[in-house]
Design an enzyme around this catalytic site. Structure first.
Site, PDB file in Angstrom:
ATOM      1  N   ALA A  71       0.864  -1.175   0.000  1.00  0.00           N
ATOM      2  CA  ALA A  71       0.000   0.000   0.000  1.00  0.00           C
ATOM      3  C   ALA A  71       0.901   1.226   0.000  1.00  0.00           C
ATOM      4  CB  ALA A  71      -0.855  -0.015   1.258  1.00  0.00           C
ATOM      5  N   GLY A 110      -0.613  -5.291   0.022  1.00  0.00           N
ATOM      6  CA  GLY A 110      -1.651  -5.044  -0.975  1.00  0.00           C
ATOM      7  C   GLY A 110      -1.268  -5.586  -2.344  1.00  0.00           C
ATOM      8  N   GLU A 113      -2.148  -9.159  -2.295  1.00  0.00           N
ATOM      9  CA  GLU A 113      -3.614  -9.267  -2.271  1.00  0.00           C
ATOM     10  C   GLU A 113      -4.193  -9.025  -3.672  1.00  0.00           C
ATOM     11  OE1 GLU A 113      -4.040  -6.483   1.101  1.00  0.00           O
ATOM     12  OE2 GLU A 113      -5.209  -8.068   2.060  1.00  0.00           O
ATOM     13  N   GLU A 133       2.137  -6.970   6.702  1.00  0.00           N
ATOM     14  CA  GLU A 133       1.417  -5.935   7.451  1.00  0.00           C
ATOM     15  C   GLU A 133       1.651  -6.016   8.956  1.00  0.00           C
ATOM     16  OE1 GLU A 133       0.260  -7.654   4.936  1.00  0.00           O
ATOM     17  OE2 GLU A 133      -0.936  -6.375   3.611  1.00  0.00           O
TER      18      GLU A 133
END
Ligand SMILES: NC(=O)c1ccc[n+]([C@@H]2O[C@H](COP(=O)([O-])OP(=O)(O)OC[C@H]3O[C@@H](n4cnc5c(N)ncnc54)[C@H](O)[C@@H]3O)[C@@H](O)[C@H]2O)c1
Length: 703
Positions: A71, A110, A113, A133
């Site tokens: 992210a 992310g 993901e 994370e």
């Protein structure tokens, strides 16, 4: 629409067509972070490719050195701008045409993901895939906790998500996370892979609809509890690992869409938590701490192809291991054959023990041992690019060693000292090349502890400083640049804490009370257990040299109680055990000493013990900043986290001070100074000024 040349969806997402395969390229250097424009661009490009009848399959790749590595964490703390990542991923996942993520570099957070939203994944041989994370006090918030278990099973997913450690491509392939490993041109291979899927009319359910790999643990929830307990063993006090476990459990017993909602809510909760704020602070501070103010931008580190370490004692041996483990040959120099043999034998034993425990193969242990040579004369430094001195902590000896090094070392060698307290400038003065001298202060055990204080002398040349930082990173350390003063940053603050800990004993606390307050706060051990571990004679010698006494510790040493190595120190140690046991003899000694010194003992609560130990350290930290020994408050935090076991989720002493509030710290320090009569406890000018202005250390501008 027929796009043969690359076309910009926006500044950060491009698309092109290779025959009937749509290729979508994220281009947001340096790490293709998922900033808002990337999310929006991906949604637009994928939707267009989905709706275009001429497109048979879609490949997602990234420009530059890596796939999406996470992210955009600078967006954390701001209101999310739609589309949020999980919406983008859901839209991609719903596409019926084959979708292929082509992964090189790192697919992290992310990024992974996003790749899980595609039906297939191919990866370059050197790629790594992970959900880190948890290391920022967070958990995956865009479906990672639900899709990963469906793809590789809940047990493996749990390990990856709770540790945050990435899997190399090969392991990811074996786990089923990656469908094919590719050598050579990745996007060409991914396009060919997509074409093959189309030609063979292969289809696959989206990850959200997979369940086969969950069947095992769904049928046996008790097994999951066992696995979870094992994962959480080392996560004391941390909220994020527990949240990760909870979320992976939902993959077993909560419907997918409901689990996604819960995951998002939990992610948002963690994002706002003090723990995650602290861990994010440390993440940034760690990267800053190696930057020395005023260093020219274009300065280049020298290349270190070989090293020499002088002294094969506790530190020298550990330091040599750091180099050998990083593939850099190293010569260890001692004064006697006996000392050298002992040092080399300890090193070999350490490596073999690690191999025996499964930490590396026996061959790897041998390779590392083979990179370490021994010598009995200083002349053996003649080929080394870097020399690190780790002889006894005596100024005269160190000065003699450096004067000799000046004669034998190559003209462009970097000369480093591992001194804990001594004046690096005085050591440098004994050479004709003080610009080549720098402090490289490792922490014990040196092959394990991550911190490296890089001590910048008055004359240290910019490229010498840059070299110490650079080689520090290469051997796996977290370098923090500090200036010269007695004990530099870490030990200078540790000394203050030690004085307060002694004082607490005299006033009414027992060693286990003091240590208990700190372990309760999150430290792995308190000052007295740590003293016993390191050997109480070490501090005793330092105090004698400084001409000061620590009543209790000195008496223990006079009784021959040096800590674990003598079976007795502040605590008792049963034969073969490292577990400290409170000792009545020590208790009697403390009570008698209080009486002899006329101190009336009184009960001291945990809270007060903590304040008495931590606030004076913070005060010393303020002085260190004022004197520019540390450039930023975050540097001090990094030093305490990586060198002294300050719990990472409390962000370090200066971050913690801001959370407590500097006015509170100031007021308590004034009270402590009055109570003890110790004027050094009065608030430092910087602390007093910031407190008066209602500011925190975090408000000091980064330099
Ligand atoms: N022990 C720690 O926790 C720690 C942590 C950080 C820094 N340090 C610093 O590291 C240095 C070494 O500490 P240590 O704990 O390893 O000490 P140590 O006593 O375990 O080892 C010192 C070694 O240096 C050797 N030596 C002495 N003179 C020498 C010479 N002229 N040439 C070659 N070898 C010589 C000795 O034989 C001995 O083996 C000190 O400056 C100390 O302050 C220690």
């Amino acid at each position: 629409m027929n796009i043969d040349v690359e076309d910009g969806v926006n500044d950060f997402v491009k698309q092109r067509r290779d025959g009937s395969v749509a290729v979508i390229v994220v281009d947001n250097p340096p790490v293709n972070a998922l900033r808002h424009e990337v999310r929006a661009g991906l949604l637009e490009a994928f939707s267009a490719a989905r709706d275009d009848a001429a497109v048979s399959a879609i490949v997602l790749t990234c420009a530059g050195r890596t796939f999406v590595a996470g992210a955009d964490i600078t967006e954390f703390g701001k209101p999310p701008k739609p589309p949020i990542l999980s919406e983008v991923i859901s839209a991609i996942e719903a596409i019926e045409k084959p979708t292929v993520a082509a992964i090189h570099g790192t697919a992290l957070g992310g990024g992974l993901e996003l790749a899980l939203g595609c039906r297939y994944r191919v990866a370059a041989a050197g790629a790594k895939l992970g959900l880190p994370e948890v290391k920022l006090g967070l958990m995956p918030g865009a479906g990672g906790t639900q899709r990963l278990p469906r793809l590789i099973g809940a047990e493996k997913a749990l390990g990856m998500i709770v540790s945050g450690d990435p899997l190399p491509a090969q392991a990811a392939f074996e786990a089923g996370l990656v469908d094919e490993i590719v050598e050579g041109d990745l996007s060409a291979a991914a396009i060919a892979f997509a074409r093959k899927l189309v030609a063979e009319k292969r289809t696959r359910a989206p990850v959200r609809d997979m369940s086969e790999k969950l069947a095992d643990l769904r049928a046996n929830p008790a097994k999951f509890d066992e696995l979870a307990a094992a994962q959480l063993k080392r996560a004391r006090g941390l909220a994020a690992p527990a949240a990760c476990v909870e979320a992976v459990r939902w993959s077993l017993d909560v419907p997918f869409d409901e689990a996604l909602k819960r995951e998002r809510a939990k992610f948002v909760e963690l994002l706002g938590s003090d723990q995650s704020k602290a861990q994010r602070h440390v993440f940034f501070a760690e990267r800053e701490a190696a930057k020395a103010p005023g260093l020219p931008k274009d300065v280049k580190a020298r290349e270190i192809k070989s090293a020499a370490v002088i002294g094969a004692g506790t530190m020298g041996g550990g330091i040599a291991m750091c180099f050998a483990s990083a593939g850099i040959p190293v010569t260890v120099i001692e004064t006697s054959q006996e000392a050298l043999d002992r040092g080399l034998a300890t090193i070999a034993k350490n490596y073999r023990n690690t191999a025996a425990r499964g930490g590396m193969t026996a061959e790897e242990a041998d390779r590392r041992i083979g990179r370490i040579a021994g010598a009995l004369t200083l002349e053996a430094v003649k080929d080394a690019d870097l020399v690190i001195e780790a002889v006894f902590e005596e100024m005269d000896l160190k000065r003699r060693v450096f004067a000799d090094l000046d004669r034998f070392a190559k003209p462009d060698a970097v000369l480093a000292t591992n001194t804990s307290y001594l004046d690096v400038n005085a050591i440098a003065q004994t050479t004709q090349r003080p610009g080549s001298v720098v402090g490289m202060h490792f922490f014990s055990p040196a092959n394990v502890m991550k911190l490296l204080e890089v001590v910048r002398g008055a004359k240290t040349a910019p490229d010498v400083l840059a070299t110490a930082v650079d080689v520090g990173r290469k051997i796996g350390k977290v370098p923090a640049v500090v200036g010269v003063c007695h004990g530099f940053v870490g030990n200078r603050m540790l000394r203050v804490r030690g004085i307060e800990a002694e004082r607490l004993l005299l006033e009414g606390a027992l060693p286990q009370d003091v240590d208990g307050a700190l372990t309760g706060f999150g430290f792995p051990m308190g000052p007295f257990a740590m003293g016993d571990l390191a050997g109480l004679d070490v501090g005793w010698r330092v105090r004698k040299a400084e001409g000061r006494r620590a009543e209790i510790a000195d008496q223990l040493c006079e009784m021959g109680r040096f800590g674990q190595k003598t079976g007795k120190g502040f605590y008792l140690y049963e034969a073969g055990s490292r577990t400290p046991k409170p000792d009545e003899e020590v208790e009697r000694l403390i009570v008698e000493t209080s009486a002899r010194l006329g101190v009336k003992r009184h009960p001291i609560g945990k809270e007060e013990i903590l304040e008495r130990l931590l606030y004076p350290m913070i005060n010393e930290g303020a002085r260190i900043l004022d004197e520019k020994i540390a450039a930023r408050p975050g540097d001090i935090d990094v030093i305490w986290i990586y060198g002294y076991g300050w719990p990472v989720w409390r962000g370090g002493p200066m971050f913690y001070a801001d959370q407590v509030g500097l006015a509170q710290v100031r007021d308590r320090l004034v009270q402590f100074a009055e109570k003890t009569g110790d004027q050094t406890l009065m608030p430092a000018p910087l602390l007093a000024r910031l407190a008066a202005e209602g500011r925190g250390f975090g408000s000091l501008a980064a330099k």
